[in-house]
Design a protein around this motif. Structure first.
Motif, PDB file in Angstrom:
ATOM      1  N   CYS B  35       0.814  -1.218   0.000  1.00 24.75           N
ATOM      2  CA  CYS B  35       0.000   0.000   0.000  1.00 24.75           C
ATOM      3  C   CYS B  35       0.841   1.259   0.000  1.00 24.75           C
ATOM      4  O   CYS B  35       0.341   2.353  -0.231  1.00 24.75           O
ATOM      5  CB  CYS B  35      -0.901   0.037   1.220  1.00 24.75           C
ATOM      6  N   CYS B 135      -7.380  -3.314  -4.111  1.00 30.21           N
ATOM      7  CA  CYS B 135      -6.006  -2.811  -4.223  1.00 30.21           C
ATOM      8  C   CYS B 135      -5.449  -2.461  -2.847  1.00 30.21           C
ATOM      9  O   CYS B 135      -4.307  -2.756  -2.540  1.00 30.21           O
ATOM     10  CB  CYS B 135      -5.958  -1.583  -5.117  1.00 30.21           C
ATOM     11  N   PHE B 136      -6.265  -1.803  -2.022  1.00 32.04           N
ATOM     12  CA  PHE B 136      -5.762  -1.348  -0.727  1.00 32.04           C
ATOM     13  C   PHE B 136      -6.461  -2.040   0.444  1.00 32.04           C
ATOM     14  O   PHE B 136      -6.282  -1.640   1.594  1.00 32.04           O
ATOM     15  CB  PHE B 136      -5.885   0.171  -0.610  1.00 32.04           C
ATOM     16  N   LYS B 163      -8.050   5.789   0.790  1.00 28.70           N
ATOM     17  CA  LYS B 163      -7.314   5.200  -0.320  1.00 28.70           C
ATOM     18  C   LYS B 163      -8.215   4.344  -1.221  1.00 28.70           C
ATOM     19  O   LYS B 163      -7.812   3.968  -2.312  1.00 28.70           O
ATOM     20  CB  LYS B 163      -6.149   4.320   0.146  1.00 28.70           C
ATOM     21  N   GLY B 166      -8.228   4.236  -5.188  1.00 27.03           N
ATOM     22  CA  GLY B 166      -7.022   4.904  -5.681  1.00 27.03           C
ATOM     23  C   GLY B 166      -6.115   4.012  -6.494  1.00 27.03           C
ATOM     24  O   GLY B 166      -5.091   4.455  -6.995  1.00 27.03           O
ATOM     25  N   GLY B 167      -6.471   2.724  -6.628  1.00 24.79           N
ATOM     26  CA  GLY B 167      -5.630   1.813  -7.409  1.00 24.79           C
ATOM     27  C   GLY B 167      -6.191   1.642  -8.800  1.00 24.79           C
ATOM     28  O   GLY B 167      -6.163   2.566  -9.609  1.00 24.79           O
ATOM     29  N   CYS B 168      -6.758   0.459  -9.063  1.00 24.82           N
ATOM     30  CA  CYS B 168      -7.246   0.176 -10.418  1.00 24.82           C
ATOM     31  C   CYS B 168      -8.518   0.955 -10.737  1.00 24.82           C
ATOM     32  O   CYS B 168      -8.849   1.167 -11.887  1.00 24.82           O
ATOM     33  CB  CYS B 168      -7.499  -1.319 -10.577  1.00 24.82           C
TER      34      CYS B 168
END
Lengths: 394, 277
Positions: B35, B135-136, B163, B166-168
């Motif tokens: 992370c 993702c997180f 968060k 905030g990834g994919c």
């Protein structure tokens, strides 16, 4: 505003560079007395046109190209967009693009948004890279299809400095009647380029990466390549790019290219030696540090090193206390929450990707500066590691 | 570059209570290397009072500063008092954090909760939720709490605080659903989020005024600017920028990207903000 530039140890030249004093000198007349419009009929403006012509020749000289193949733009991003969108409009029946996973956002995000921009469906093949950041040529060959309109592959990577064999890739594209564009923003001025002998159709470069000011770029378009303008308007640039010329910056870029040509040798000898000294020193003095990217197929000025178990932003802010400027591929520095897409495409483990620091040197760096960084870095990393829950002192 | 307060800088460069307590009464271990930030908090608790707190943090300046702040704040508190410390308290202690970094303060609070749960020998309720952001590793319960406590009103804000997304980005739709569901059940002290239904001009003006006063003006004033509502004509909202905004090159971006976005989100989707000349 006073930026105390002389106090700074600047090793962030892949982000932007100092404008060379010689460049500033040639620009000044065009920011003061010589304010005429190069398109004007009177001599007062016309002489400014002469200066642009001279700059065009200087740039062509560095690239090994013809002056008529040089089109001025506002930046590298505009050049990239112009090339790719031009190819798609020239071949509307071709809806496939080949690119890589490690392109600069200028190309990466453009390719991701093509469907929306053009109103057509496109297939984009984004080539995977190896763990050292290099490309597999067999996979590249496989990706070239009958409906490929354009290949867009960077010459050198901005984060790792890894150089792709664009000469060979361009030849392979040409054999199949596919246009080839390269984002050479990081490569120009750092490695020798002779476009006359190559099958590259489009090449993008940016002024501020080679000691010219920000806000000026170039798109090289090989003679005979079909071309559709991105910015239409006036007849400037032979109708290839509307908009009154950014005269001072264009003149500055011309001078910067002339200087870059003269300093290519120094870049590849003295700057390379400084980079190697920095890299070898850091890898030797900091435990659990590793190089990201191929050791030799690489720009002479760039090194990207991961310091495991610490986070890049924290490292940079400690370096900042000593006025050392560099960059990081960590998530926190980018404003996104994920680390660099380049390092992730290379499969760099998270333990290392978050702690990556890119040092990018220029001819203005000195051995004393390298030694200063070598002295300051190990304690910074040690202090942050002592705070890290993942660090086990050995 | 982030704009960190002096307090954040100070706690980042000279953090207090770095380390690990041996045989602690409670351990809170949150975040992960993947992370990009992680915090291990150890507490020494005697007679229900936190007598010592230490941390080890992997992360950026604000993560380290938040950890340092947290340990200073909770030392001397009873466990019951410490339980009431929120991420906003941590951010306030530091004189504020950039909005994209609020998740660093959230991580501090989560570590504290985990350490208290460990001390009491109970399972953290937050961990029992359904994972929304893979993702997180963020659960729906964590998202809902952040929405309620920090009055979040957009997916972007949820990402800044937790968060999540905030990834994919695949969970964005789910986050929007959770946001809508949570906001509609929260007793509304704010302007109600309305669908594109009809409003009279008077209603519109009142709601726009309310949002300007509550959200937009305070944000602009931080940068020395200000804004006044001049007129509302159909969906056209005429405003006049004041103070530092008038000479700011980014004022048009602020108008469209911030003011218009906020008004569309909180008042009416179809609004168009323009500067009165």
């Amino acid at each position: 505003m006073n930026c105390d530039a002389e106090k700074v140890v600047y090793m962030d030249n892949n982000a932007t560079t100092r404008v060379a004093p010689e460049v500033v000198d040639v620009m000044m007349p065009f920011l003061t007395d010589c304010y005429g419009n190069p398109s004007s009929m009177h001599n007062f403006g016309g002489q400014v046109g002469g200066a642009i012509k001279n700059a065009r020749a200087q740039i062509a000289g560095l690239l090994g190209a013809e002056a008529s193949e040089i089109t001025f733009t506002s930046c590298g991003t505009e050049s990239d967009s112009t090339a790719i969108l031009s190819a798609l409009q020239s071949f509307p029946e071709k809806r496939h693009i080949v690119t890589t996973r490690v392109e600069h956002p200028a190309v990466k995000h453009l390719c991701e948004n093509l469907d929306r921009l053009t109103g057509h469906k496109h297939r984009v093949t984004r080539l995977q890279v190896e763990s050292d950041g290099t490309l597999d040529m067999a996979r590249y060959e496989e990706a070239l299809a009958v409906d490929t309109a354009i290949v867009s592959i960077m010459w050198a990577n901005n984060e790792t400095g890894v150089i792709f064999p664009v000469e060979k890739m361009a030849a392979m594209a040409k054999e199949r009647g596919i246009l080839f564009h390269t984002d050479a923003v990081q490569a120009v001025g750092k490695i020798p380029i002779k476009l006359k002998e190559l099958d590259i159709d489009f090449l993008s470069l940016s002024g501020h990466k080679l000691h010219a000011p920000k806000g000026v770029g170039v798109l090289y378009v090989k003679r005979g390549t079909p071309f559709v303008p991105f910015l239409s308007g006036g007849h400037q640039e032979d109708g290839r790019r509307g908009g009154t010329e950014n005269v001072a910056s264009i003149v500055g870029l011309g001078k910067a290219c002339e200087l870059a040509g003269a300093m290519l040798e120094e870049e590849n000898s003295r700057v390379r030696a400084l980079r190697d000294r920095l890299e070898e020193g850091l890898l030797a003095s900091v435990p659990k540090s590793m190089l990201n990217g191929h050791k030799t197929d690489r720009l002479p000025n760039t090194t990207n090193i991961s310091f495991e178990f610490v986070e890049g932003e924290a490292i940079l802010l400690h370096m900042n206390l000593y006025n050392i400027c560099a960059s990081s591929g960590s998530a926190c520095t980018s404003g996104s929450l994920e680390p660099s897409h380049v390092l992730r495409a290379m499969g760099v483990p998270f333990t290392a990707a978050h702690g990556s620091i890119r040092f990018s040197l220029s001819v203005y760096n000195t051995e004393a500066e390298v030694d200063f960084v070598l002295e300051k870095m190990p304690p910074i990393i040690a202090e942050l590691r002592q705070m890290s829950p993942f660090w086990k002192a050995e | 570059m982030w704009e960190y307060t002096d307090k954040v800088q100070q706690h980042f460069l000279h953090p207090e209570n770095v380390g690990e307590i041996e045989n602690p009464s409670g351990i809170g271990d949150v975040g992960s290397l993947a992370c990009g930030d992680a915090l291990k908090l150890t507490l020494q608790i005697e007679d229900e009072r936190i007598v010592d707190a230490k941390f080890k943090t992997f992360g950026c300046a604000s993560a380290i500063a938040s950890s340092s702040a947290l340990t200073i704040m909770i030392k001397g508190m009873t466990v019951d008092e410490a339980e009431k410390v929120t991420n906003e308290d941590i951010a306030d202690f530091l004189g504020g954090l950039p909005k994209e970094k609020m998740h660093c303060s959230v991580m501090g609070r989560e570590a504290l909760e985990a350490a208290i749960a460990d001390y009491r020998g109970v399972i953290l309720p937050m961990a029992e939720g359904e994972v929304v952001c893979e993702c997180f590793g963020v659960t729906d319960l964590e998202v809902i709490r952040a929405i309620k406590e920090s009055e979040l009103r957009s997916v972007e804000e949820i990402t800044n605080f937790t968060k999540a997304g905030g990834g994919c980005g695949k969970c964005e739709d789910r986050l929007r659903e959770i946001l809508q569901a949570t906001v509609s059940e929260t007793p509304v002290t704010l302007v109600q989020v309305e669908g594109p239904k009809r409003m009279t001009t008077l209603q519109k003006i009142k709601k726009i005024e309310a949002v300007l006063e509550r959200e937009i003006k305070p944000a602009l004033r931080k940068d020395g600017g200000d804004i006044e509502l001049v007129d509302v004509d159909g969906d056209f909202v005429m405003v006049s920028l004041r103070g530092a905004c008038t000479s700011c090159a980014k004022s048009q971006t602020t108008l469209k990207e911030y003011v218009e976005k906020k008004l569309r989100e909180l008042v009416l989707e179809s609004l168009i903000v323009e500067e009165a000349k």
